[in-house]
Scaffold this active site. Structure first.
Site, PDB file in Angstrom:
ATOM      1  N   VAL A   1      34.902   0.627 -39.294  1.00 33.52           N
ATOM      2  CA  VAL A   1      35.073   0.278 -37.881  1.00 33.52           C
ATOM      3  C   VAL A   1      33.974   0.944 -37.061  1.00 33.52           C
ATOM      4  CG1 VAL A   1      36.657   0.237 -35.922  1.00 33.52           C
ATOM      5  CG2 VAL A   1      37.580   0.224 -38.268  1.00 33.52           C
ATOM      6  N   ASP A   2      33.123   0.120 -36.454  1.00 29.86           N
ATOM      7  CA  ASP A   2      32.042   0.636 -35.599  1.00 29.86           C
ATOM      8  C   ASP A   2      31.879  -0.317 -34.422  1.00 29.86           C
ATOM      9  OD1 ASP A   2      29.998   2.175 -34.618  1.00 29.86           O
ATOM     10  OD2 ASP A   2      28.539   1.630 -36.162  1.00 29.86           O
ATOM     11  N   LEU A   3      32.786  -0.199 -33.459  1.00 37.68           N
ATOM     12  CA  LEU A   3      32.886  -1.150 -32.352  1.00 37.68           C
ATOM     13  C   LEU A   3      32.530  -0.475 -31.035  1.00 37.68           C
ATOM     14  CD1 LEU A   3      36.290  -2.746 -33.432  1.00 37.68           C
ATOM     15  CD2 LEU A   3      34.064  -3.869 -33.543  1.00 37.68           C
TER      16      LEU A   3
ATOM     17  N   ASN B   1      33.702   5.156 -36.728  1.00 36.40           N
ATOM     18  CA  ASN B   1      32.724   5.916 -35.952  1.00 36.40           C
ATOM     19  C   ASN B   1      33.311   6.240 -34.582  1.00 36.40           C
ATOM     20  OD1 ASN B   1      30.377   6.991 -34.784  1.00 36.40           O
ATOM     21  ND2 ASN B   1      29.684   4.961 -34.129  1.00 36.40           N
TER      22      ASN B   1
END
Length: 251
Positions: free
Chosen positions: A131-133, A165
């Site tokens: 997850v890197d949103l 992140n």
């Protein structure tokens, strides 16, 4: 939808969403390398999951495609599903950052990650979720609710690992960490803060994990030897950064 812009300096190409904030980076002469430290740590699920045929990984947020390219090159047994809402990011990853087109090992979905994790189609579907949103403002993850992280838990198989992140020096950090811990029954490890104020969290689903850190370090060395990913400090960093995990990993 954010506008996508680029800059280059010292042989590095950077992705921006219309501001000076860096959304991703690539060394031009080595496009498959994961250049940023926190991005490298997003691959830490490899410490605990052996890649094998039929394995599936969901990547929520594409950026420069750093994780996508790494998995496509070094994890040939893995099928990666990329979820990215902004069509300009998908185009730029392919045209400016050497991300491969979709094939039998890579599918790209232009959709909202928050809706994706709620889909019954993907329940217990993925071995790992990354997850890197982030949006242009970069004031914390664009998806951070308890409902979202429960959705991430639901789409994971058992055993499964999520890496996220987080932006450490912002009020969003405590909110996200609390929600991740609640969704994953407090089975969460943190890497130490990297130089760019990012902290990668790793959350676990499935049977309890009891493993000696020396065995984690051995696994890290195998990964480094196979892929060139600089994993040699991961075991010691995780053991130091997490309370009650000094002697062995028990989570």
């Amino acid at each position: 939808m954010e506008s996508v812009t680029f800059s280059e300096s010292g042989g590095i190409r950077y992705l921006h969403f219309g501001t000076d904030m860096i959304q991703g980076a690539m060394r031009i002469r080595d496009p498959d390398e994961i250049y940023l430290e926190y991005n490298q740590q997003m691959m830490a699920w490899l410490l605990f999951l052996e890649t094998k045929p039929g394995m599936r990984v969901a990547q929520l947020g594409l950026g420069t495609g750093a994780l996508t390219k790494f998995q496509h090159r070094h994890c040939p047994a893995v099928k990666t599903t990329v979820v990215e809402l902004n069509p300009a990011v998908i185009v730029s990853a392919r045209s400016m950052f050497s991300t491969p087109d979709d094939d039998r090992r890579l599918e790209t979905l232009q959709t909202d990650a928050k809706a994706f994790v709620k889909s019954s189609r993907y329940k217990n579907h993925f071995d790992a979720v990354q997850v890197d949103l982030y949006d242009a403002i970069c004031d914390g993850p664009a998806a951070s609710s308890l409902e979202f992280y429960k959705g991430c838990f639901e789409i994971l198989k058992s055993p499964g690992v999520m890496t996220v992140n987080l932006f450490s020096r912002h009020k969003s950090f405590d909110i996200n960490l609390k929600n991740i811990c609640e969704a994953f029954d407090n089975r969460v490890l943190l890497f130490p803060e990297s130089h760019d104020c990012n902290v990668v969290a790793m959350a676990f689903k499935g049977p309890r994990l009891e493993v000696e850190w020396k065995d984690v370090a051995k696994r890290a060395k195998i990964i480094m030897d196979k892929t060139g990913l600089p994993t040699n400090t991961w075991a010691s960093s995780l053991s130091r950064a997490n309370a009650r995990q000094e002697n062995k990993l028990s989570i």
